[in-house]
Design a protein around this motif. Structure first.
Motif, PDB file in Angstrom:
ATOM      1  N   LYS A  49       0.953  -1.210   0.206  1.00 57.88           N
ATOM      2  CA  LYS A  49      -0.038   0.070  -0.010  1.00 57.88           C
ATOM      3  C   LYS A  49       0.844   1.310  -0.057  1.00 57.88           C
ATOM      4  O   LYS A  49       0.481   2.159  -0.750  1.00 57.88           O
ATOM      5  CB  LYS A  49      -1.110  -0.097   1.100  1.00 57.88           C
ATOM      6  CG  LYS A  49      -2.103  -1.116   0.985  1.00 57.88           C
ATOM      7  CD  LYS A  49      -2.817  -1.177   2.442  1.00 57.88           C
ATOM      8  CE  LYS A  49      -4.121  -1.938   2.269  1.00 57.88           C
ATOM      9  NZ  LYS A  49      -4.741  -2.156   3.557  1.00 57.88           N
ATOM     10  N   GLN A  50       1.976   1.145   0.565  1.00 58.46           N
ATOM     11  CA  GLN A  50       2.757   2.396   0.733  1.00 58.46           C
ATOM     12  C   GLN A  50       3.447   2.688  -0.581  1.00 58.46           C
ATOM     13  O   GLN A  50       3.605   3.768  -1.054  1.00 58.46           O
ATOM     14  CB  GLN A  50       3.890   2.120   1.959  1.00 58.46           C
ATOM     15  CG  GLN A  50       4.776   3.384   1.966  1.00 58.46           C
ATOM     16  CD  GLN A  50       4.099   4.552   2.556  1.00 58.46           C
ATOM     17  OE1 GLN A  50       3.538   4.315   3.629  1.00 58.46           O
ATOM     18  NE2 GLN A  50       4.147   5.723   1.679  1.00 58.46           N
ATOM     19  N   VAL A  51       4.073   1.588  -1.316  1.00 53.05           N
ATOM     20  CA  VAL A  51       4.497   1.660  -2.443  1.00 53.05           C
ATOM     21  C   VAL A  51       3.588   2.207  -3.644  1.00 53.05           C
ATOM     22  O   VAL A  51       3.852   3.093  -4.451  1.00 53.05           O
ATOM     23  CB  VAL A  51       5.061   0.302  -3.011  1.00 53.05           C
ATOM     24  CG1 VAL A  51       5.661   0.405  -4.144  1.00 53.05           C
ATOM     25  CG2 VAL A  51       6.560  -0.053  -2.124  1.00 53.05           C
ATOM     26  N   MET A  52       2.333   1.838  -3.488  1.00 49.36           N
ATOM     27  CA  MET A  52       1.246   2.280  -4.459  1.00 49.36           C
ATOM     28  C   MET A  52       1.048   3.728  -4.143  1.00 49.36           C
ATOM     29  O   MET A  52       0.903   4.387  -5.261  1.00 49.36           O
ATOM     30  CB  MET A  52       0.073   1.449  -4.445  1.00 49.36           C
ATOM     31  CG  MET A  52       0.182   0.020  -4.876  1.00 49.36           C
ATOM     32  SD  MET A  52      -1.507  -0.606  -5.166  1.00 49.36           S
ATOM     33  CE  MET A  52      -2.126  -0.783  -3.336  1.00 49.36           C
ATOM     34  N   ALA A  53       1.147   4.089  -2.850  1.00 49.61           N
ATOM     35  CA  ALA A  53       0.923   5.593  -2.463  1.00 49.61           C
ATOM     36  C   ALA A  53       2.297   6.367  -3.031  1.00 49.61           C
ATOM     37  O   ALA A  53       1.829   7.454  -3.889  1.00 49.61           O
ATOM     38  CB  ALA A  53       0.641   5.839  -1.139  1.00 49.61           C
ATOM     39  N   ASP A  54       3.302   5.844  -3.030  1.00 50.73           N
ATOM     40  CA  ASP A  54       4.361   6.617  -3.353  1.00 50.73           C
ATOM     41  C   ASP A  54       4.485   6.792  -5.004  1.00 50.73           C
ATOM     42  O   ASP A  54       5.033   7.735  -5.217  1.00 50.73           O
ATOM     43  CB  ASP A  54       5.621   5.859  -2.814  1.00 50.73           C
ATOM     44  CG  ASP A  54       5.892   5.896  -1.335  1.00 50.73           C
ATOM     45  OD1 ASP A  54       5.184   6.597  -0.506  1.00 50.73           O
ATOM     46  OD2 ASP A  54       6.596   5.036  -0.699  1.00 50.73           O
ATOM     47  N   LEU A  55       4.012   5.810  -5.582  1.00 52.47           N
ATOM     48  CA  LEU A  55       4.102   5.896  -7.010  1.00 52.47           C
ATOM     49  C   LEU A  55       2.783   6.260  -7.851  1.00 52.47           C
ATOM     50  O   LEU A  55       2.670   6.232  -8.974  1.00 52.47           O
ATOM     51  CB  LEU A  55       4.419   4.214  -7.553  1.00 52.47           C
ATOM     52  CG  LEU A  55       5.907   3.768  -6.971  1.00 52.47           C
ATOM     53  CD1 LEU A  55       6.033   2.234  -7.673  1.00 52.47           C
ATOM     54  CD2 LEU A  55       6.743   4.718  -7.521  1.00 52.47           C
ATOM     55  N   ALA A  56       1.922   6.948  -6.895  1.00 54.96           N
ATOM     56  CA  ALA A  56       0.768   7.401  -7.450  1.00 54.96           C
ATOM     57  C   ALA A  56      -0.248   6.462  -8.334  1.00 54.96           C
ATOM     58  O   ALA A  56      -0.795   6.651  -9.319  1.00 54.96           O
ATOM     59  CB  ALA A  56       0.765   8.686  -8.524  1.00 54.96           C
ATOM     60  N   LEU A  57      -0.162   5.241  -7.481  1.00 49.37           N
ATOM     61  CA  LEU A  57      -0.899   3.929  -8.104  1.00 49.37           C
ATOM     62  C   LEU A  57      -2.153   3.547  -7.401  1.00 49.37           C
ATOM     63  O   LEU A  57      -2.578   2.586  -7.519  1.00 49.37           O
ATOM     64  CB  LEU A  57      -0.005   2.792  -8.453  1.00 49.37           C
ATOM     65  CG  LEU A  57       1.374   2.954  -9.358  1.00 49.37           C
ATOM     66  CD1 LEU A  57       2.032   1.856  -9.366  1.00 49.37           C
ATOM     67  CD2 LEU A  57       0.719   3.267 -10.952  1.00 49.37           C
ATOM     68  N   SER A  58      -2.393   4.238  -6.365  1.00 47.07           N
ATOM     69  CA  SER A  58      -3.514   3.552  -5.209  1.00 47.07           C
ATOM     70  C   SER A  58      -4.970   3.734  -6.109  1.00 47.07           C
ATOM     71  O   SER A  58      -5.492   2.806  -5.831  1.00 47.07           O
ATOM     72  CB  SER A  58      -3.456   4.466  -4.336  1.00 47.07           C
ATOM     73  OG  SER A  58      -2.333   4.610  -3.329  1.00 47.07           O
ATOM     74  N   GLN A  59      -5.057   4.543  -6.877  1.00 46.47           N
ATOM     75  CA  GLN A  59      -6.439   4.467  -7.318  1.00 46.47           C
ATOM     76  C   GLN A  59      -6.722   3.610  -8.268  1.00 46.47           C
ATOM     77  O   GLN A  59      -7.680   3.106  -8.903  1.00 46.47           O
ATOM     78  CB  GLN A  59      -6.424   6.083  -8.085  1.00 46.47           C
ATOM     79  CG  GLN A  59      -6.772   7.062  -7.061  1.00 46.47           C
ATOM     80  CD  GLN A  59      -7.151   8.321  -7.867  1.00 46.47           C
ATOM     81  OE1 GLN A  59      -6.866   8.782  -9.054  1.00 46.47           O
ATOM     82  NE2 GLN A  59      -7.550   9.412  -6.995  1.00 46.47           N
ATOM     83  N   MET A  60      -5.547   2.780  -9.141  1.00 45.40           N
ATOM     84  CA  MET A  60      -5.758   1.858  -9.939  1.00 45.40           C
ATOM     85  C   MET A  60      -5.436   0.437  -9.336  1.00 45.40           C
ATOM     86  O   MET A  60      -4.557  -0.418  -9.989  1.00 45.40           O
ATOM     87  CB  MET A  60      -5.088   2.108 -11.235  1.00 45.40           C
ATOM     88  CG  MET A  60      -3.557   2.238 -11.118  1.00 45.40           C
ATOM     89  SD  MET A  60      -2.867   4.027 -10.838  1.00 45.40           S
ATOM     90  CE  MET A  60      -3.839   5.274 -11.820  1.00 45.40           C
ATOM     91  N   ALA A  61      -5.255   0.497  -7.948  1.00 48.44           N
ATOM     92  CA  ALA A  61      -4.722  -1.068  -7.368  1.00 48.44           C
ATOM     93  C   ALA A  61      -5.310  -1.991  -7.997  1.00 48.44           C
ATOM     94  O   ALA A  61      -4.738  -2.959  -8.004  1.00 48.44           O
ATOM     95  CB  ALA A  61      -5.022  -0.754  -5.739  1.00 48.44           C
TER      96      ALA A  61
END
Length: 681
Positions: free
Chosen positions: A167-179
């Motif tokens: 979750k942290q890496v997705m947030a850091d890479l601006a990928l949370s919305q397309m998880a």
């Protein structure tokens, strides 16, 4: 979302990333620079030379050793530490990618010089355990979402800790919305950030990136570089990336820069000090010019005319010599400046443990198995395609066979019809095994080659996990297909064991051709070429050793004994016995609906071959088998070539023998020219 300007884009990016980084990504260096875990690791290259292939070559030239080689890197020295971003700039052929391959210990040619991480030599094991490499072309597993792709990356952490990290890496890479978005539906920028995340999930202390902004538009280029800069500060990772066309808006995110021209160092040092250095040697950057691009052009040979080529070549030679004499102070000075700013001490006396071991083979195997299983049963398009191929493709083919053969008449021509039925069953199972493999396996094979370079796992573990998914699915598929056509076989007796043996023989044929194709795909990159080759081999075996298209007794002696080395001989013999020794084929069958053998006015005496006359050729199924398989002693065919136990054992011996063979095959180190096929161009 569409942004009208870079300012609007940067503002939105700042709002989206501030929560995860605690900093912005505007035109200034992030404040987190003062908090970096930094000053823990230093990577140094000292006087590195590398000799390798300088021109493209054919496969034959590589095998014959006639590849043209030359010096690709010439006396390259650089220093980069935790939390810094180093950009390696140069035109095509300057040696940028070769430099990354030398650091990652992936090159095959001879190297000289030192590559040190905290004063310890950079070994293959050290790089694989503590560093990461992101190529501009990376193939991910189809059918997985962004979150699943990150979670099913083998790392030392697991469980809740790993979920939190994902979750942290997705947030850091601006990928949370397309998880939950499937990897096939990501934009180029999102896909590029995801493959960066696959490496960041492993907490590398050094991260190499080959052209991370290749073919990206300006806004996404800005986004990717800013994210990398922020990740470097947050995780204390030293990032080395290559760029062919740097833009001016990424200048603030680059702490250090290395200019290469045909393997020579034109400049290596801080980006701020770069302007001072080139100004001091008489090459100031004009106002309103992009300094990164201006000095890149200065470091590139101009090939537009002979005069410009000679002039630029002399100029670059002078720049290289000038930097060797005066540039070292800028390189070391930039490091000292960073150390003071970071309030830390980095040096050769820093005794930080580097090698931390690898995750256990059992854990890695479980991750690979779950990744493959999740990708297969996914309700997304790629998953549904795999599920159809694995479960329903063979039964669908057998249903079509049933439609053609469900009304087999009990006349003389039924012997030829049933012989064709056996051929279609064997050919269908074998060819569909090949087709399924070339449509499913290459994606996992390519990912295996990429991850094996990172030292995550070996070929045997990869095949074990793949087979643990593939073989059970194939059994269910063959079982369902057999249920459809088995009523047409007319077994010897209503014996469940005979029914089960029929399923097992077809399953063994499927496994064999599947594994045969996987063996070919080990060295053949193009799946269509591998499929054609595998189908050709299988077709030869069916035509010459099955006894279906050509009788066994008509084969030359050498070819007859060669058939003992093929699985189709035993599978076809078993199926033929199942079909032609049925009770309904025991007595002479009529010629057609209007004429039987006794009413045609022909001789009805039987000879030793079981023949009655020119029209009623076969007295029984046993007579048909005798014609197809008997060579000398007709009494021995049922205890020899048509023996049930022998044929069942041989079919499974071939199937599981090739499974074991493939595991050993994937242990053998591949030649460099073969492995190069599976790497990006």
């Amino acid at each position: 979302m569409f942004f009208k300007s870079r300012g609007e884009y940067a503002s939105a990016l700042n709002r989206g990333l501030t929560n995860s980084f605690g900093l912005g990504v505007g035109g200034f260096r992030p404040r987190a620079c003062h908090k970096m875990i930094a000053s823990d690791y230093v990577l140094e290259l000292c006087n590195v030379f590398y000799t390798g292939q300088v021109e493209p070559s054919t496969c034959m030239q590589r095998m014959m050793g006639s590849v043209k080689t030359g010096i690709i890197l010439k006396d390259v020295s650089l220093t980069v530490q935790s939390g810094e971003v180093l950009a390696v700039l140069g035109s095509k052929g300057s040696g940028k990618k070769a430099l990354l391959d030398v650091i990652s210990r992936r090159v095959q040619g001879p190297t000289r010089g030192q590559i040190l991480l905290n004063s310890q030599p950079m070994s293959i094991s050290l790089f694989q355990q503590r560093c990461g490499y992101v190529s501009h072309k990376c193939d991910l597993i189809p059918g997985l979402s962004v979150q699943e792709t990150l979670y099913f990356t083998p790392t030392k952490v697991s469980g809740y800790t790993k979920k939190t990290k994902v979750k942290q890496v997705m947030a850091d890479l601006a990928l949370s919305q397309m998880a939950n978005r499937c990897t096939e539906y990501l934009t180029q920028s999102e896909y590029r950030r995801l493959i960066i995340g696959v490496q960041l999930i492993k907490d590398p202390i050094i991260l190499l990136l080959d052209e991370p902004t290749l073919d990206l538009d300006p806004l996404n280029t800005y986004l990717v570089i800013s994210i990398l800069s922020n990740a470097a500060k947050k995780y204390g990772t030293a990032i080395i990336l290559t760029m062919e066309k740097p833009r001016s808006d990424v200048f603030p995110f680059l702490e250090r820069v290395l200019y290469l021209c045909l393997g020579d160092v034109v400049y290596m040092g801080g980006t701020r000090q770069m302007l001072e250095y080139f100004n001091a040697i008489g090459f100031p950057c004009p106002q309103l010019e992009n300094p990164l691009m201006y000095y890149l052009c200065l470091s590139t040979v101009d090939r537009r005319s002979r005069e410009r080529f000679v002039e630029s070549n002399h100029q670059i030679t002078a720049l290289v010599e000038k930097f060797k004499m005066e540039g070292n102070a800028y390189n070391k000075g930039a490091l000292s400046h960073t150390l003071e700013r970071g309030n830390g001490m980095v040096g050769h006396n820093n005794k930080i443990p580097l090698l931390q071991g690898r995750p256990s083979s059992f854990y890695v195997g479980w991750i690979l198995y779950m990744r493959l299983l999740v990708a297969t049963v996914s309700v997304r398009k790629a998953g549904l395609k795999q599920l159809f191929l694995r479960l329903f493709f063979v039964p669908l083919y057998f249903f079509i066979l049933w439609c053609f053969y469900n009304d087999i008449k009990k006349y003389q021509h039924t012997f030829i019809t049933r012989n064709g039925f056996i051929f279609n069953v064997l050919a269908g199972v074998s060819f569909l095994g090949i087709i399924n493999t070339v449509l499913i396996y290459p994606a996992y094979r390519t990912r295996y080659y990429q991850e094996s370079q990172e030292g995550l796992y070996g070929g045997t573990l990869f095949l074990i996990t793949y087979n643990f998914v593939s073989i059970p699915f194939s059994f269910v598929s063959i079982l369902a297909a057999s249920v459809i056509v088995y009523p047409l076989v007319a077994p010897i007796a209503n014996d469940p064991l005979q029914d089960f043996l029929f399923v097992l023989v077809l399953w063994a044929c499927y496994i064999f051709t599947e594994q045969q194709t996987m063996a070919l795909l080990m060295i053949v990159k193009d799946y269509l070429t591998a499929a054609i080759l595998s189908i050709y081999i299988t077709s030869l075996c069916l035509a010459l050793s099955s006894g279906i298209l050509r009788s066994m007794k008509g084969l030359p002696e050498w070819l007859y004994y060669l058939t003992y080395a093929t699985q189709t001989r035993y599978a076809a013999a078993f199926l033929s016995r199942q079909v032609f020794l049925a009770p309904e084929l025991h007595d002479p069958l009529p010629y057609d609906a209007h004429r039987n053998c006794s009413s045609m006015g022909l001789i009805e005496t039987s000879n030793v071959n079981g023949l009655t006359n020119a029209f009623c050729r076969y007295a029984s199924g046993q007579a048909f088998l005798t014609e197809r398989y008997a060579r000398e002693n007709t009494e021995l065919i049922f205890s020899g070539i048509l023996d049930v136990e022998t044929n069942i054992g041989a079919c499974f011996g071939f199937a599981f023998g090739i499974v074991i063979f493939n595991m050993f095959l994937y242990l053998i180190p591949l030649p460099a020219f073969v492995k190069a096929k599976f790497r990006e161009e």
